[in-house]
Design a protein around this motif. Sequence first.
Motif, PDB file in Angstrom:
ATOM      1  N   UNK A   4     -13.042  -1.622   4.314  1.00 17.34           N
ATOM      2  CA  UNK A   4     -12.719  -0.247   3.971  1.00 17.34           C
ATOM      3  C   UNK A   4     -11.397   0.205   4.580  1.00 17.34           C
ATOM      4  N   UNK A   5     -10.666  -0.721   5.173  1.00 20.74           N
ATOM      5  CA  UNK A   5      -9.368  -0.394   5.764  1.00 20.74           C
ATOM      6  C   UNK A   5      -8.262  -0.706   4.761  1.00 20.74           C
ATOM      7  N   UNK A   6      -7.305   0.203   4.647  1.00 20.49           N
ATOM      8  CA  UNK A   6      -6.126  -0.049   3.816  1.00 20.49           C
ATOM      9  C   UNK A   6      -4.877   0.080   4.682  1.00 20.49           C
ATOM     10  N   UNK A   7      -3.816  -0.586   4.242  1.00 19.74           N
ATOM     11  CA  UNK A   7      -2.573  -0.591   4.996  1.00 19.74           C
ATOM     12  C   UNK A   7      -1.411  -0.170   4.106  1.00 19.74           C
ATOM     13  N   UNK A   8      -0.425   0.454   4.710  1.00 14.78           N
ATOM     14  CA  UNK A   8       0.837   0.700   4.035  1.00 14.78           C
ATOM     15  C   UNK A   8       1.681  -0.571   4.120  1.00 14.78           C
ATOM     16  N   UNK A   9       2.709  -0.734   3.263  1.00  9.43           N
ATOM     17  CA  UNK A   9       3.585  -1.905   3.380  1.00  9.43           C
ATOM     18  C   UNK A   9       4.213  -2.026   4.769  1.00  9.43           C
ATOM     19  N   UNK A  10       4.505  -0.883   5.398  1.00 13.41           N
ATOM     20  CA  UNK A  10       5.095  -0.925   6.740  1.00 13.41           C
ATOM     21  C   UNK A  10       4.108  -1.508   7.744  1.00 13.41           C
TER      22      UNK A  10
END
Length: 315
Positions: A4-10
């Motif tokens: 359920x974790x999402x990340x930004x490209x950074x």
Amino acid sequence: MSNDITYTPEEVAKILKISKFTVYEMIKRGDLCAYRIGRKFRVESADLESYIQKSKGGIPTLAPIDSSASSVPINHYFQQDQGLVICGQDIVLDILTRHLEKQFPHIRFLRHYIGSLDGLNALYRGVANAVTTHLWDSDTNEYNLPYVRRLLPGHRACVINLVYRMEGFYVAKGNPKQISSWADLARPDVRFINRERGSGARVLVDEQLRINNFSHQDIHGYNDEEMTHVAVASKVARGEADVGVGIEKAALQVSNVDFIPLQKERYDLVVRKEDLAKPHFQALWSILKSPAFQKEVSGIGGYDISRMGEIMGEV
């Protein structure tokens, strides 16, 4: 990693210890799965974990990414007439897609981030509906039409202008190597960064090398490739190359880079002539000619919209 974790490209860049520009290239190539929220990309932890595991095992990821984050193959929508696939890499296409989505909220408009030659090939193979191209032919000093004639044999096509863009050199701030001409690329003290095969910028470079009687082997860094204009400009800004080729708009987005203009290029949209009368394509064409769309594109700078929506030729 939790699913359920999402990340930004950074954030992905920090985890993988690479630049954020490299992450965007991975997304555009389809190496790393991502989805969009507005103009922002997000990467789910499971997809990042999958990328890491595949990289460890040396398993290539070939599926291209689209801006809708659907797991259904692009050609499914084309064949079922459930959507419209637009190929190209410029931000103008993101704006165009958003305008189309407002008019047709129940239709899927998919963006496929590939270069000019690959886009025309996709149109020929029937897995794309509209593709952009900025391919210069040195024999005729003409943009796009000679390539459309050659790469779409037996298919009638309509070429519609999107914008004109200035193509040139990215150099370090102050241009310390005093780079000003194509001949400078062959200097032994100059490191070049190239674009990928099939891109309009790569074709321009190859055509100019042929005209100036240079071999690829004469260019230090010819085989070093990046997938976007911004990535090329960024590599120059970081001092990892002395010069690259791309559009002026990208130079405005990257610090510590100067732009040396070389020639004005025509960036066109190519569609099958038989499709032009269909509602989706009529809407697309109408948007290109609308004051609202033209004002929005003009407002972001770096583009000449004087012939936007004009038919440049039929082949």
